[in-house]
Design a protein around this motif. Sequence first.
Motif, PDB file in Angstrom:
ATOM      1  N   TYR A 130      75.080  31.622  46.479  1.00 51.91           N
ATOM      2  CA  TYR A 130      74.887  31.574  44.953  1.00 51.91           C
ATOM      3  C   TYR A 130      76.238  32.506  44.582  1.00 51.91           C
ATOM      4  CZ  TYR A 130      73.049  36.376  45.572  1.00 51.91           C
ATOM      5  OH  TYR A 130      72.888  37.411  45.980  1.00 51.91           O
ATOM      6  N   VAL A 131      76.468  32.170  43.108  1.00 50.06           N
ATOM      7  CA  VAL A 131      77.660  32.833  42.528  1.00 50.06           C
ATOM      8  C   VAL A 131      77.110  34.046  41.850  1.00 50.06           C
ATOM      9  CG1 VAL A 131      79.764  32.799  40.989  1.00 50.06           C
ATOM     10  CG2 VAL A 131      79.107  30.902  42.327  1.00 50.06           C
ATOM     11  N   THR A 132      75.754  33.696  41.096  1.00 47.07           N
ATOM     12  CA  THR A 132      75.216  34.765  40.514  1.00 47.07           C
ATOM     13  C   THR A 132      73.763  34.587  40.551  1.00 47.07           C
ATOM     14  OG1 THR A 132      75.307  33.466  38.326  1.00 47.07           O
ATOM     15  CG2 THR A 132      76.947  35.058  38.624  1.00 47.07           C
ATOM     16  N   GLU A 133      72.882  35.648  40.334  1.00 44.43           N
ATOM     17  CA  GLU A 133      71.430  35.721  40.390  1.00 44.43           C
ATOM     18  C   GLU A 133      70.910  36.647  39.390  1.00 44.43           C
ATOM     19  OE1 GLU A 133      68.140  35.139  43.781  1.00 44.43           O
ATOM     20  OE2 GLU A 133      69.246  36.864  44.076  1.00 44.43           O
ATOM     21  N   LEU A 134      70.121  35.851  38.559  1.00 39.38           N
ATOM     22  CA  LEU A 134      69.408  36.690  37.497  1.00 39.38           C
ATOM     23  C   LEU A 134      68.192  37.184  37.454  1.00 39.38           C
ATOM     24  CD1 LEU A 134      69.793  37.633  34.294  1.00 39.38           C
ATOM     25  CD2 LEU A 134      69.611  35.431  33.608  1.00 39.38           C
ATOM     26  N   HIS A 135      68.022  38.348  37.193  1.00 39.91           N
ATOM     27  CA  HIS A 135      66.686  38.966  36.777  1.00 39.91           C
ATOM     28  C   HIS A 135      66.462  39.629  35.535  1.00 39.91           C
ATOM     29  CE1 HIS A 135      65.812  38.408  41.250  1.00 39.91           C
ATOM     30  NE2 HIS A 135      67.045  39.070  41.331  1.00 39.91           N
ATOM     31  N   ASP A 136      65.930  38.886  34.663  1.00 40.10           N
ATOM     32  CA  ASP A 136      65.888  39.379  33.036  1.00 40.10           C
ATOM     33  C   ASP A 136      65.011  40.672  32.852  1.00 40.10           C
ATOM     34  OD1 ASP A 136      65.657  37.025  30.251  1.00 40.10           O
ATOM     35  OD2 ASP A 136      66.321  39.150  30.436  1.00 40.10           O
ATOM     36  N   LEU A 137      64.918  41.127  31.571  1.00 39.17           N
ATOM     37  CA  LEU A 137      64.510  42.386  31.455  1.00 39.17           C
ATOM     38  C   LEU A 137      62.940  42.207  31.752  1.00 39.17           C
ATOM     39  CD1 LEU A 137      66.091  43.351  28.127  1.00 39.17           C
ATOM     40  CD2 LEU A 137      66.927  44.071  30.242  1.00 39.17           C
ATOM     41  N   CYS A 138      62.581  43.562  32.622  1.00 38.82           N
ATOM     42  CA  CYS A 138      61.100  43.520  33.114  1.00 38.82           C
ATOM     43  C   CYS A 138      61.118  45.114  32.991  1.00 38.82           C
ATOM     44  CB  CYS A 138      61.198  42.647  34.378  1.00 38.82           C
ATOM     45  SG  CYS A 138      62.090  43.625  35.501  1.00 38.82           S
ATOM     46  N   SER A 139      59.862  45.557  33.651  1.00 41.57           N
ATOM     47  CA  SER A 139      59.334  46.754  33.900  1.00 41.57           C
ATOM     48  C   SER A 139      60.109  47.543  35.210  1.00 41.57           C
ATOM     49  CB  SER A 139      58.001  47.111  34.015  1.00 41.57           C
ATOM     50  OG  SER A 139      57.402  46.336  35.405  1.00 41.57           O
ATOM     51  N   ASN A 140      59.759  48.799  35.413  1.00 46.08           N
ATOM     52  CA  ASN A 140      60.432  49.609  36.322  1.00 46.08           C
ATOM     53  C   ASN A 140      60.050  49.125  37.669  1.00 46.08           C
ATOM     54  OD1 ASN A 140      58.077  50.688  35.582  1.00 46.08           O
ATOM     55  ND2 ASN A 140      58.636  52.787  36.249  1.00 46.08           N
ATOM     56  N   ARG A 141      58.637  48.672  37.839  1.00 47.94           N
ATOM     57  CA  ARG A 141      58.252  48.299  39.158  1.00 47.94           C
ATOM     58  C   ARG A 141      58.616  47.123  39.636  1.00 47.94           C
ATOM     59  NH1 ARG A 141      51.812  49.871  38.290  1.00 47.94           N
ATOM     60  NH2 ARG A 141      51.885  52.070  37.831  1.00 47.94           N
ATOM     61  N   GLU A 142      58.900  45.995  38.386  1.00 50.08           N
ATOM     62  CA  GLU A 142      59.550  44.739  38.798  1.00 50.08           C
ATOM     63  C   GLU A 142      60.845  44.856  39.356  1.00 50.08           C
ATOM     64  OE1 GLU A 142      56.561  41.897  36.113  1.00 50.08           O
ATOM     65  OE2 GLU A 142      58.362  42.869  35.356  1.00 50.08           O
ATOM     66  N   ILE A 143      61.626  45.562  38.651  1.00 48.34           N
ATOM     67  CA  ILE A 143      62.941  45.611  38.927  1.00 48.34           C
ATOM     68  C   ILE A 143      63.105  46.548  40.443  1.00 48.34           C
ATOM     69  CG2 ILE A 143      63.828  48.022  37.880  1.00 48.34           C
ATOM     70  CD1 ILE A 143      65.509  44.236  37.622  1.00 48.34           C
ATOM     71  N   LEU A 144      62.581  47.269  40.594  1.00 46.57           N
ATOM     72  CA  LEU A 144      62.476  48.271  41.974  1.00 46.57           C
ATOM     73  C   LEU A 144      62.261  47.115  43.004  1.00 46.57           C
ATOM     74  CD1 LEU A 144      61.177  51.464  41.331  1.00 46.57           C
ATOM     75  CD2 LEU A 144      63.539  50.790  41.730  1.00 46.57           C
ATOM     76  N   LYS A 145      61.120  46.170  43.171  1.00 42.83           N
ATOM     77  CA  LYS A 145      60.743  45.146  44.010  1.00 42.83           C
ATOM     78  C   LYS A 145      61.778  44.081  44.110  1.00 42.83           C
ATOM     79  CE  LYS A 145      55.791  45.081  43.324  1.00 42.83           C
ATOM     80  NZ  LYS A 145      54.696  44.283  42.511  1.00 42.83           N
ATOM     81  N   ALA A 146      62.665  43.697  43.001  1.00 42.55           N
ATOM     82  CA  ALA A 146      63.691  42.975  43.060  1.00 42.55           C
ATOM     83  C   ALA A 146      65.017  43.449  43.769  1.00 42.55           C
ATOM     84  CB  ALA A 146      64.337  42.463  41.913  1.00 42.55           C
ATOM     85  N   ILE A 147      65.394  44.785  43.590  1.00 35.57           N
ATOM     86  CA  ILE A 147      66.358  45.415  44.347  1.00 35.57           C
ATOM     87  C   ILE A 147      66.091  45.570  45.885  1.00 35.57           C
ATOM     88  CG2 ILE A 147      66.022  47.786  43.829  1.00 35.57           C
ATOM     89  CD1 ILE A 147      69.581  46.343  43.679  1.00 35.57           C
ATOM     90  N   GLN A 148      64.981  45.836  46.189  1.00 37.94           N
ATOM     91  CA  GLN A 148      64.503  45.850  47.363  1.00 37.94           C
ATOM     92  C   GLN A 148      64.536  44.828  48.412  1.00 37.94           C
ATOM     93  OE1 GLN A 148      60.869  47.955  47.379  1.00 37.94           O
ATOM     94  NE2 GLN A 148      61.583  49.977  46.586  1.00 37.94           N
ATOM     95  N   LYS A 149      64.222  43.670  47.722  1.00 32.30           N
ATOM     96  CA  LYS A 149      64.216  42.359  48.286  1.00 32.30           C
ATOM     97  C   LYS A 149      65.862  41.733  48.530  1.00 32.30           C
ATOM     98  CE  LYS A 149      59.785  40.439  46.660  1.00 32.30           C
ATOM     99  NZ  LYS A 149      58.952  39.547  45.684  1.00 32.30           N
ATOM    100  N   SER A 150      66.674  42.219  47.690  1.00 32.58           N
ATOM    101  CA  SER A 150      68.234  41.693  47.925  1.00 32.58           C
ATOM    102  C   SER A 150      68.683  42.081  49.178  1.00 32.58           C
ATOM    103  CB  SER A 150      69.039  42.140  46.559  1.00 32.58           C
ATOM    104  OG  SER A 150      68.907  43.643  46.634  1.00 32.58           O
ATOM    105  N   ASP A 151      69.907  41.315  49.629  1.00 34.89           N
ATOM    106  CA  ASP A 151      70.424  41.427  50.799  1.00 34.89           C
ATOM    107  C   ASP A 151      72.032  41.184  50.622  1.00 34.89           C
ATOM    108  OD1 ASP A 151      70.191  38.794  50.415  1.00 34.89           O
ATOM    109  OD2 ASP A 151      69.827  38.368  52.334  1.00 34.89           O
TER     110      ASP A 151
END
Length: 407
Positions: A249-270
Amino acid sequence: MVRRSKSMERTIKEGNEYLQRMEQVDRARQRNQNGQKRQRELRGAQEQKKQKESPKKIVQQKQVQVKREKQEKQQKKTKDDLKKQSQISISKSSRKIEKKTPIQLQKGQKNDLIKQNVQTQLQPEKRKSNNEMEVEKKTEKIVAKKQEMKIEKSIPKPQQQQQQQPKQGPRKTKSNISAASDANQPSIGMVDCVFVVDTTGSMDVYLERTTDAVEMLVERIKQQSKNEQVSVRFGLVCYRDHPPQELTYVTELHDLCSNREILKAIQKSDCSGGGDGAEAVLDGLNVAAQQISWRDSSKIPSLRYIFHICDQPPHGKEFGGYSELWDQTGCPCGLKPDQIIHRINMRQIHYRLIKADPTRLEKFADYFRGKVVNYDEVTLENGVADGMEIKISDMVIRELCPDILLD
């Protein structure tokens, strides 16, 4: 002894010089021939390499074309489905309204219907006395009032008709995480923080540091917002590179959300791929500035932040990044750095650069430092952005709530 004249000596010298010149010419010719042979051999070797590598590139280009065609087909299908759904919903709503809205009667017609119903219900079979006639008149009045109430209730009002019509139009922002709702906003203000992270292979060394830095920033901002009653939302934009350097992918977007959801997203990224040294930095910043659903600041004061974590500059000679394909032209998507800076300034976004490799980002930092209105930078050290921590902890009080400091 034979004596040589001066003319003979001159001719002998000239002959010797001529022979030396000819020898030099022959040597130069041989050198040129050897150089030409070497160039031919190098060209042949390069052509052989290209012939070996060309099928791989052709396969990669075909894969990219197939992916693009699939994406275009899916987008067309989604658009057609949305159009059909909107048309069906409009037709259903109009049918419901037609069924529910009876014919509006005038006052004279209402009275005639009431009288007819009363006469059919109350037909005297025999002659009655005066007392009985008075009782019948009272009952007629009561029945007439009840029927008027029923008719008025059956006629819908125009406001009710507007409420029954369904809301149309699809959501503009597409994200892996549901966008934040503004229903339960506090009265003081709101803060939107978006992390733009380089997830190419070179960032694998700094992956733990980036996750630690994001977690630290999220926790500190959340604590400050609780103390000051400020609504905070977080977003994430991951970027890599353009094909054929990168095919995921070139870019992958996670829109505005809570602090718990964004921490889950950053932990899943590689971190993987990326190809050459320069990356799709401008694409990631453009998605963050334009496609993030920044909340409206017209009614409630708000702050907007972009925290950019990276180790490589974008494509282009002016930033000093190594690029095999786009060193001369810059970003292959056609974006210019001044366009990105203009969008950041127009949306009043505070740009914060967190440098994983400061030596490679000197030119990029100098370029943005001189043009972004609200700019700051810090280095990523041991998983904690120390310099950025102090500035973020004070941002809510200093910038969003200046009246509290005056008190």
